[in-house]
Structure formats: C-alpha cells, structure tokens
Design an enzyme around this catalytic site. Sequence first.
Site, PDB file in Angstrom:
ATOM      1  N   HIS A 173      -8.357   1.145   1.285  1.00 32.51           N
ATOM      2  CA  HIS A 173      -8.198   1.080   2.744  1.00 32.51           C
ATOM      3  C   HIS A 173      -9.145   2.067   3.443  1.00 32.51           C
ATOM      4  CE1 HIS A 173      -5.095  -0.390   5.902  1.00 32.51           C
ATOM      5  NE2 HIS A 173      -6.272  -0.187   6.473  1.00 32.51           N
ATOM      6  N   GLU A 229       0.843  -1.200   0.000  1.00 33.49           N
ATOM      7  CA  GLU A 229       0.000   0.000   0.000  1.00 33.49           C
ATOM      8  C   GLU A 229       0.875   1.246   0.000  1.00 33.49           C
ATOM      9  OE1 GLU A 229      -2.974   0.002   3.057  1.00 33.49           O
ATOM     10  OE2 GLU A 229      -3.754  -1.964   2.503  1.00 33.49           O
TER      11      GLU A 229
END
Length: 531
Positions: free
Chosen positions: A281, A263
Amino acid sequence: MAPKVLVSDKLSETAVQIFRDRGIDVDFMPDLGKDKDALLAAIPAYDGLAIRSATKVTPKILEAAKNLKVVARAGIGVDNVDIPAASKKGVIVMNTPFGNSITTAEHAIALMFAVARQLPEANASTQAGKWEKSRFMGTEITNKTLGLIGAGNIGSIVANRALGLKMKVIAYDPFLSEERAAKMGVEKVELDDLLARADFITLHVPLTDKTRGILNAKAIAKMKKGVRVINCARGGLVDEAALADALKSGHVAGAGFDVYEVEPAKDSPLFGLPNVVCTPHLGASTAEAQENVAVQVAEQMSDYLLTGAVTNALNMPSVTAEEAKVMGPWLKLAEHLGAFVGQLTHEPIKAINILYDGVAAEMNLDALDCGAISGIMKATNPDVNMVSAPVIAKDRGIQISKTTQEKSGVFDGYIKLTVVTDTIERTIAGTVFSDGKPRFIQIKGIQIDAEIGEHMLYTTNKDVPRIIGTLGRVLGENNVNIANFTLGRTHVGGDAIALLYLDNPICEKAISDLGSTGLFQSVKPLEFGVH
C-alpha cells in the site's frame, strides 16, 4: 474562543503549524488514535479531529464528541470513519482526494512497467548471480490498449501519462461524459467491451457495494488472454483467488497490486506467483504526497472552523470561502424559511419543495437545500444542522424537490419554500435586500415585506377592524414591545396575516389573551435565533 483541534495520528509538523498560524488551538498527539479508550476520554473537548488511518471514528467516539464539528482524513480513504453515524450527529467528514493523486497515479504506471518487463524477478535473479537473459521476455507498452476502470481524478492522471507513452486508452466510468472523455483523449466504453479489448487494466474507483468484486471470476473470464491487471485503488475490487487461478492458467499474464482484500496483507492468493508484483500500500507513500495531504487537512479544517467554507466533504455540499461570503445571507434566509414552516407544521411532512428564482438560482443550491431542510427539522430537533438534517429527512421518507427559474418579479431573486403534509400545503417566500438582510416577502400567497427578528409573532385572521389595535393593546398590557409590524391580506374582507418582530419573547398570558378576543384564527410565537 478559538476552535480546538485534535491531531490523533502522525501528521506533518507543517500542518500543525498551519493550525497555529490560523489561530486554531491544536493538540498534536500522534499516538492517541491507537488507544480508543484514551481517544474516547479526550474527544469531548474538541471541535475538530484530524486523522490518518490509525484513528477509528466509531459511533461510540462520535457519541462522546459533544463539540465535534468536523473530522478530516489526510488521504482519500475514509474506511475508518463511520460516515452515516457522523452525518446523523451533524459532523462533517472531509478527505483530501487530490493531495496524493499524482503519487498514486505514478505508482500505477510504475507497476505497469514492472509487470510488463518482469523487473522485480529479473532484479532478484541478477543479484543472485544468475544471467537469465532469455527467461525474462517482456512486452512493450507502446501501442497497447490500457483499460481504465474509473476515470476520475487519479484515473485521468493515469490516462494522461499513458497517452504520453503512446498507449490507446479506453475507459469505463458511469459518470464519464462523452465530452469529458473526448477532452481527456480516451474512448468511453462499457465494462464488457473494456475487458475484451484491454492489454492492461488498471482500477481507479472507490470500494462501494457496486464496485466490490468488479473484477470477479466472471469478469476475469471475459478478459483478453495475456492481459495484465494493476490495482492501486482499493482492496476488494478484485477477487484475488479468482485472479490467482487465471494467472496460474496463463489467461492473465501478470498483475501489479498495491492494495488487498485484507490489510496488512500477511497472506494472499497472489503471493508467490510468477510475474506478480506486490507492494505494501505504497500508493501515497512519497514525501511530497504526505506533506500535501497534511497541509490540505489543516487548511480545509481551518477554513471550515473559521469561515464556514466546506471543501472535499463527503457528507455535505462543498462551499468555497468566496461562496460562503456571498451565500451567507441567502443561506440564513433558507434556514429562516425552513424555521417558519417547521414551527407551524405539527403533523408528518410528506414533501419539501424549493423554488429558486433569479440570482438565488445561480448559487450553490445543494447547500441552500441543506439550510432550508435544517431550518424545518430544528423545529422538532434543535440539535440538527445542515449535515444531519437531510439524513433525518431521508430517514423519514420525505421527498425533496427543487426548481429553478430566471428572474420573474421585482426582486433580483428569491427562495420559495413549500411543505406538504396529508392535510395542508404551507408556503413562504423570502429574499435578501441589498443591505444583506433576509426578509419574508410572501406567506400563504399574501404579499408582505417583513424584517426577520429573533422573537416574532404570527397571527392569522379575517380582514376586519380592531386587529392592529388589539395586538398593540394586548402586547402592551403584557409588557411586550413591538419592534416592527407587518400586515397583509388577500383582498378586502378576505384572509389576513400579521407578522410582528418583538424585542423579547411573548409570554403565554399574552397568547391566551389574544386568543380569547375571538378575532384570531391562530396565534403563533416564532423563534429564529438570528443573533
């Protein structure tokens, strides 16, 4: 002087105001965490550090943080904090595991619905002017089996919502008891059973060495054909490439992902596949959750810095404000017992055994353990505390054990500490009187009643005349005043001890003079730092 806290990431102004209202000196610098050099320069001035995900608390930062006592993360994940390094430095690491629980659980349910009915693709198709009604054939959630991997706080909320949707819920969690499962209304199963039976699988576990890749190619092959997989927990729990292959083959019917192996996720094997819903997220991304975790961080840090209460710590037992009040004298006693044996023990310790009797056995024993261990370790390392001491003990291979028992004597409760080396076992016991003052009640099996002072003198000898007179004379000649004097012996003429509470530290000359009398087997000054 008021504790000083640095907020180095974006946090709610409400949280900043809570610090101020509680009397904490707070500096709100929400962009500082992105600049590691600026953070390194600033951190020595602070007792507490409040962060989100941008600030990286590395060993280098911790080494520079000379006054730091607590780091608190607004949110669940603490991947950006080096917890082992913090523990060795004696810094408590906290998170806020419950502030975004409902939000994350709701996001998992939302992804489940989106995947079951192919909502994102149907939306895009319809807005593109198409009317592909026959293309989007979904599946009902009612009466389907949901498999939970992880039935903790968030998992239990998902289970509750799923039961309300008339789903059957099965759960794999090594820490889930049958009683807890029954109360939740779920069936506790092994992982292979869950994989074979579940129509939907959702993950709610942290990323650890044991959980990394828990849904790998081998596990995915065991899944029921047509299963749909949801992950709002942590990237790395699922092998994304293996799942992509299973989606392409049709073995897995769909997936909803909010977290990824890397990420920010600029690329993933899952991207572009049909009936895969991906979000960036967003699990904790609601206004309510952001406010909740920020407020929790401010309250938890303030409680610890002002009262010693420890909440949601990842490297130390939690102690509520109420426990801190009741346990305070007992925690101090545990530290004093440890300090006593630690200052007398000059060879490697193999084991530490702690016995809790009566009311002491009903307290937060993990916290008391930490107090006793820190007392022992401070004898050789004054910088250790309740956080770092257990880590140091473990690194040295020291075996820690504890025993509890019901009230067994004249005291409402007591703590007995035994340290074992290759050549000796050294034991001391103590209690807390009704006035809240800790006292030593037994040393080497000899019964005593000794008030604990900052400066003390401990002697061992045979039970012979002249001991009291010699101690008084030699200390008087060296201008050392005795505040309290306690004697004990095994039997007439047997082994004896003396424990003296002194007004000031004893000088080397007085120790030498006592040793030269030939009356004492050992003469040991002790320091307890009670004030």
